[in-house]
Write an enzyme that holds these catalytic residues in place. Sequence first.
Site, PDB file in Angstrom:
ATOM      1  N   GLU A  96       0.835  -1.187   0.000  1.00  0.00           N
ATOM      2  CA  GLU A  96       0.000   0.000   0.000  1.00  0.00           C
ATOM      3  C   GLU A  96       0.875   1.244   0.000  1.00  0.00           C
ATOM      4  OE1 GLU A  96      -2.734  -0.515   3.270  1.00  0.00           O
ATOM      5  OE2 GLU A  96      -3.943  -1.814   1.990  1.00  0.00           O
ATOM      6  N   CYS A 128       3.325   8.408   1.340  1.00  0.00           N
ATOM      7  CA  CYS A 128       3.831   7.457   2.330  1.00  0.00           C
ATOM      8  C   CYS A 128       4.158   6.152   1.601  1.00  0.00           C
ATOM      9  CB  CYS A 128       2.780   7.236   3.423  1.00  0.00           C
ATOM     10  SG  CYS A 128       3.336   6.083   4.686  1.00  0.00           S
ATOM     11  N   CYS A 135       5.844  -7.010   7.256  1.00  0.00           N
ATOM     12  CA  CYS A 135       6.889  -6.508   8.155  1.00  0.00           C
ATOM     13  C   CYS A 135       7.236  -7.585   9.168  1.00  0.00           C
ATOM     14  CB  CYS A 135       6.420  -5.260   8.886  1.00  0.00           C
ATOM     15  SG  CYS A 135       7.741  -4.441   9.821  1.00  0.00           S
ATOM     16  N   CYS A 139       5.603  -5.068  15.985  1.00  0.00           N
ATOM     17  CA  CYS A 139       5.101  -4.093  16.958  1.00  0.00           C
ATOM     18  C   CYS A 139       3.643  -4.433  17.277  1.00  0.00           C
ATOM     19  CB  CYS A 139       5.203  -2.676  16.403  1.00  0.00           C
ATOM     20  SG  CYS A 139       6.898  -2.214  15.979  1.00  0.00           S
ATOM     21  N   CYS A 142       0.522  -2.503  15.647  1.00  0.00           N
ATOM     22  CA  CYS A 142       0.540  -2.216  14.204  1.00  0.00           C
ATOM     23  C   CYS A 142      -0.075  -3.358  13.402  1.00  0.00           C
ATOM     24  CB  CYS A 142       1.976  -1.975  13.740  1.00  0.00           C
ATOM     25  SG  CYS A 142       2.111  -1.641  11.974  1.00  0.00           S
ATOM     26  N   GLY A 186       6.418  -2.168   6.226  1.00  0.00           N
ATOM     27  CA  GLY A 186       7.795  -2.660   6.264  1.00  0.00           C
ATOM     28  C   GLY A 186       8.730  -1.808   7.102  1.00  0.00           C
ATOM     29  N   GLU A 187       9.911  -2.360   7.339  1.00  0.00           N
ATOM     30  CA  GLU A 187      10.954  -1.671   8.087  1.00  0.00           C
ATOM     31  C   GLU A 187      12.083  -1.345   7.096  1.00  0.00           C
ATOM     32  OE1 GLU A 187      11.790  -0.205  10.988  1.00  0.00           O
ATOM     33  OE2 GLU A 187      13.730   0.025  10.007  1.00  0.00           O
ATOM     34  N   SER A 216      11.497   6.414   8.494  1.00  0.00           N
ATOM     35  CA  SER A 216      11.207   6.080   9.884  1.00  0.00           C
ATOM     36  C   SER A 216      11.664   4.652  10.162  1.00  0.00           C
ATOM     37  CB  SER A 216       9.701   6.200  10.134  1.00  0.00           C
ATOM     38  OG  SER A 216       9.390   5.783  11.444  1.00  0.00           O
ATOM     39  N   SER A 239      11.008   5.489  15.756  1.00  0.00           N
ATOM     40  CA  SER A 239       9.773   5.150  16.471  1.00  0.00           C
ATOM     41  C   SER A 239      10.125   4.778  17.902  1.00  0.00           C
ATOM     42  CB  SER A 239       9.071   3.987  15.761  1.00  0.00           C
ATOM     43  OG  SER A 239       8.651   4.405  14.476  1.00  0.00           O
ATOM     44  N   LEU A 240       9.875   5.701  18.806  1.00  0.00           N
ATOM     45  CA  LEU A 240      10.229   5.500  20.215  1.00  0.00           C
ATOM     46  C   LEU A 240       9.122   4.695  20.908  1.00  0.00           C
ATOM     47  CD1 LEU A 240      12.336   6.241  22.391  1.00  0.00           C
ATOM     48  CD2 LEU A 240      10.996   8.324  22.831  1.00  0.00           C
ATOM     49  N   ASN A 241       7.948   5.268  20.940  1.00  0.00           N
ATOM     50  CA  ASN A 241       6.720   4.563  21.342  1.00  0.00           C
ATOM     51  C   ASN A 241       6.637   4.120  22.796  1.00  0.00           C
ATOM     52  OD1 ASN A 241       5.773   4.893  18.767  1.00  0.00           O
ATOM     53  ND2 ASN A 241       6.402   2.871  18.086  1.00  0.00           N
ATOM     54  N   ASN A 315      -4.185   4.531  15.960  1.00  0.00           N
ATOM     55  CA  ASN A 315      -5.206   4.250  14.958  1.00  0.00           C
ATOM     56  C   ASN A 315      -5.630   2.805  15.169  1.00  0.00           C
ATOM     57  OD1 ASN A 315      -5.143   6.795  13.499  1.00  0.00           O
ATOM     58  ND2 ASN A 315      -3.105   6.171  12.847  1.00  0.00           N
ATOM     59  N   CYS A 358      -1.507   5.624   9.870  1.00  0.00           N
ATOM     60  CA  CYS A 358      -0.340   4.928  10.419  1.00  0.00           C
ATOM     61  C   CYS A 358      -0.762   3.633  11.093  1.00  0.00           C
ATOM     62  CB  CYS A 358       0.350   5.752  11.497  1.00  0.00           C
ATOM     63  SG  CYS A 358       0.942   7.342  10.997  1.00  0.00           S
TER      64      CYS A 358
HETATM   65  N1  SAH Z   1       8.777   0.364  10.334  1.00  0.00           N
HETATM   66  C1  SAH Z   1       8.953   1.771  10.426  1.00  0.00           C
HETATM   67  C2  SAH Z   1       8.022   2.566   9.535  1.00  0.00           C
HETATM   68  C3  SAH Z   1       6.554   2.170   9.521  1.00  0.00           C
HETATM   69  S1  SAH Z   1       5.557   2.586  10.887  1.00  0.00           S
HETATM   70  C4  SAH Z   1       8.826   2.221  11.865  1.00  0.00           C
HETATM   71  O1  SAH Z   1       8.475   1.413  12.709  1.00  0.00           O
HETATM   72  O2  SAH Z   1       9.117   3.360  12.158  1.00  0.00           O
HETATM   73  C5  SAH Z   1       5.317   4.307  10.832  1.00  0.00           C
HETATM   74  C6  SAH Z   1       4.845   4.877  12.188  1.00  0.00           C
HETATM   75  O3  SAH Z   1       3.504   4.462  12.490  1.00  0.00           O
HETATM   76  C7  SAH Z   1       5.719   4.390  13.331  1.00  0.00           C
HETATM   77  O4  SAH Z   1       6.144   5.473  14.116  1.00  0.00           O
HETATM   78  C8  SAH Z   1       4.778   3.497  14.118  1.00  0.00           C
HETATM   79  O5  SAH Z   1       5.130   3.472  15.474  1.00  0.00           O
HETATM   80  C9  SAH Z   1       3.430   4.105  13.857  1.00  0.00           C
HETATM   81  N2  SAH Z   1       2.303   3.195  14.063  1.00  0.00           N
HETATM   82  C10 SAH Z   1       2.291   1.856  13.902  1.00  0.00           C
HETATM   83  N3  SAH Z   1       1.070   1.357  14.188  1.00  0.00           N
HETATM   84  C11 SAH Z   1       0.295   2.401  14.551  1.00  0.00           C
HETATM   85  C12 SAH Z   1      -1.071   2.527  14.941  1.00  0.00           C
HETATM   86  N4  SAH Z   1      -1.881   1.472  15.020  1.00  0.00           N
HETATM   87  N5  SAH Z   1      -1.528   3.760  15.220  1.00  0.00           N
HETATM   88  C13 SAH Z   1      -0.734   4.849  15.117  1.00  0.00           C
HETATM   89  N6  SAH Z   1       0.552   4.780  14.726  1.00  0.00           N
HETATM   90  C14 SAH Z   1       1.073   3.582  14.453  1.00  0.00           C
END
Ligand code: SAH
Length: 367
Positions: A96, A128, A135, A139, A142, A186-187, A216, A239-241, A315, A358
């Site tokens: 996508e 994007c 992937c 996470c 995601c 993907g990463e 990212s 992506s710290l999270n 999301n 995202c």
């Molecule tokens: N693999 C890379 C790029 C893809 S994710 C990475 O992890 O950075 C892009 C961003 O979307 C990341 O910061 C991730 O933490 C965020 N993301 C993933 N799932 C999400 C969700 N369900 N809601 C909001 N953001 C999300």
Amino acid sequence: MPQLSQSALLGLSLQELTVLVADAGQPAYRARQLFDALYGVRVAATDQISTLPQEFRRELADKGYAVGQPTIEKKFVSRDGTVRYLIGFADGQSVETVWMPEGDGGETGDGSEAGEPERRRWDRATICVSSQVGCAVDCQFCLTALLGVKRNLSAGEIVGQICAVLNDQHVSPPEDRVNLVFMGMGEPFLNYDNFIKAVRLLVEGVGIAESRMTVSTAGIVPRIYDFGQEPVRTKLAISLNASNDELRSRLMPLNRKWNLEKLIATARDFPLRNRERLTFEYVLLHEVNDSAQNAREVVELIRGLRAKVNLIALNPGPGIDFRTPEEERVLQFQKILVAAGVPTFIRRPRGRDIYAACGQLKRTVEG
Ligand code: SAH
């Protein structure tokens, strides 16, 4: 539909095209013509390359060369103008790619756009881009993670997504300004070489400046280091999270391999350019990582770094066991960071109604 036996021209560098042209006994300048047609004009078939003699076009086809631009299989348009494309490749796999006419809501966040007059409808349009089919990072919040990883995209497939979307939107860089975020499926840093090659083709061929691109990563520490050494590179988002190791290992299993100490140390060593800043993304999960204490821990973690933070309220999606925090908690989190001097932005969700936001990219075929 291109046959599997065909080899794609898209993805070849000027140098590689130079070899191809020499092998065909053609003058060297034909390589530049091919390069411009593939990336600048973004032709979909070799017979459209009007700068080449008919006979050479036919020869390319006879030798099994095709442009190899991926096809738009489906297109979903959101109420907010976001478009989610399902893009298919020669082997039947798909990813996508998302077109956001007004940017991704996080903006560049460095204030560089402030006060700039809106020149055209798509002045801050952002694509994007996906880097892998699925992937492997897993996470927990995601949706793409649920697919597992099927395969890497080639450099040509990464660039091809962008070409297909630009053509569909009738947008042509560098005249039309377009931003790219490598934040799709993907990463990117687990497909590092193809990603880097794609960036070079985009800069040199398509005409999109590196300063308009952001990659990212979930935190592949050795590749962050490599990336800092690249002569041609995009801006970097991490992506710290989560604000501590216990939490981050639970949400992002890769933290067990590259923990926060390693990640933040690499971020501190990252050779930033003039006026450049790192971005940290932080997905807010209701009552999991969104407390005032978490915000204070983030401040401590990134203290002294030239960085900004993009907050993303979760999301939601099927199979995801977290909830989206209320607006008020998001604002509270932002307030704590801002009060500590950290520029912090809230990324508005784009195209949630069509599963384009995202973490929602999972090749959903329903609108
Ligand atoms: N693999 C890379 C790029 C893809 S994710 C990475 O992890 O950075 C892009 C961003 O979307 C990341 O910061 C991730 O933490 C965020 N993301 C993933 N799932 C999400 C969700 N369900 N809601 C909001 N953001 C999300």
